[in-house]
Design an enzyme around this catalytic site. Structure first.
Site, PDB file in Angstrom:
ATOM      1  N   CYS A  68       0.618  -1.367   0.295  1.00 34.88           N
ATOM      2  CA  CYS A  68       0.292   0.020   0.450  1.00 34.88           C
ATOM      3  C   CYS A  68       1.052   1.297   0.094  1.00 34.88           C
ATOM      4  O   CYS A  68       0.161   2.524  -1.100  1.00 34.88           O
ATOM      5  CB  CYS A  68      -0.667  -0.035   1.271  1.00 34.88           C
ATOM      6  N   HIS A 124      -1.618   0.710   7.233  1.00 33.25           N
ATOM      7  CA  HIS A 124      -2.354   0.952   5.786  1.00 33.25           C
ATOM      8  C   HIS A 124      -1.983   2.511   5.382  1.00 33.25           C
ATOM      9  O   HIS A 124      -2.103   3.124   6.205  1.00 33.25           O
ATOM     10  CB  HIS A 124      -4.065   0.577   6.093  1.00 33.25           C
ATOM     11  N   ASP A 143      -8.438   5.975  -1.615  1.00 31.77           N
ATOM     12  CA  ASP A 143      -7.241   4.460  -0.897  1.00 31.77           C
ATOM     13  C   ASP A 143      -7.875   3.878  -2.038  1.00 31.77           C
ATOM     14  O   ASP A 143      -8.713   2.935  -2.179  1.00 31.77           O
ATOM     15  CB  ASP A 143      -8.918   4.586   0.221  1.00 31.77           C
TER      16      ASP A 143
END
Length: 269
Positions: A68, A124, A143
């Site tokens: 990520c 994250h 996202d």
């Protein structure tokens, strides 16, 4: 970063396996922490929809599962390249979500097969675009791993995916390291060593481009962005200024997350 668990009782993390109680157990702990008071997540006020000229095709962005931090690095560069963001990325903020225990619950994550996309990562990373139009706040959250609209209005994402204060003062409370994108794009580096096991084999296959190196030649500083504690949270007014000079950004807690972003200057559309 091993694959997420297949149910809410045993979610796993992006970077490692770990035990985690069922969601029902977490609810019970939250009620205890709240002293029996209503523990429902704090709902954010309605937020304007994303501008129509904002691209909504998530497949047009580079995405490597379980990487990520690199996905968001590439997303910031692409948003500036195509003109969706300021050419210097001045309206973009990279946000690392983690905590001392590296156990951060989130909802509406594509990697989850549980109800409401519930999962627990060790960390994250998302991108928040700060936008203002005649005083109106129209911030957006990018996202790549969420099943919410892409991008999502900031308050919708906070309310639906983060659900601030849902876990009270427990070990699952989330912290947010906010880094101004121009600094992040110059300073971030990862040699992907965190994705190899002790034998040197990949836990998850890496992106098909070279590892990201910082402008000063640093090869790996990922942990400097992930590591954070409640002691790192400073004065709100100071952090609003410091985010533009600290290469590792500032650490914000759940209770001031929305206020922090509301006080940042945005670029007019």
């Amino acid at each position: 970063m091993p694959s997420p668990a297949r149910n809410s009782a045993t979610p796993s993390y992006e970077g490692r396996h770990s035990s985690f109680p069922p969601l029902s157990s977490m609810d019970g702990g939250r009620r205890a922490a709240a002293g029996g008071a209503d523990s429902s997540p704090v709902a954010a006020p309605p937020h304007p929809a994303a501008p129509r000229n904002t691209p909504a095709d998530v497949s047009s962005f580079i995405h490597t599962p379980f990487y990520c931090e690199e996905n968001i690095y590439m997303l910031c560069k692409e948003l500036t390249r195509v003109g969706v963001a300021d050419p210097m990325g001045s309206d973009l903020y990279v946000v690392f979500i983690s905590n001392e225990e590296k156990k951060i619950p989130l909802w509406h994550q594509k990697a989850s097969n549980s109800d409401e996309g519930f999962i627990c990562w060790d960390y994250h990373v998302i991108c928040i675009q700060v936008k203002r139009n005649k005083g109106e706040i129209i911030d957006l959250v990018w996202d790549l791993d969420s099943d919410l609209p892409f991008p999502s209005p900031f308050n919708q994402y906070v309310s639906d995916a983060i659900r601030p204060l849902a876990f009270g003062d427990s070990i699952y409370r989330r912290l947010f390291r906010v880094v101004h994108a121009p600094l992040f794009l110059q300073s971030f580096a990862s040699d992907r060593s965190h994705m190899k096991n002790p034998a040197g084999n990949w836990i998850q296959l890496p992106p098909n481009y070279d590892p990201i190196m910082a402008a000063d030649g640093t090869a790996n500083n990922l942990n400097e962005y992930i590591a954070m504690s409640v002691e790192d949270v400073g004065n709100l007014e100071s952090m609003v200024n410091d985010v533009y000079s600290n290469k590792h950004g500032v650490v914000v807690n759940e209770s001031i997350l929305t206020r922090f972003f509301s006080q940042l200057p945005g670029l007019h559309p």
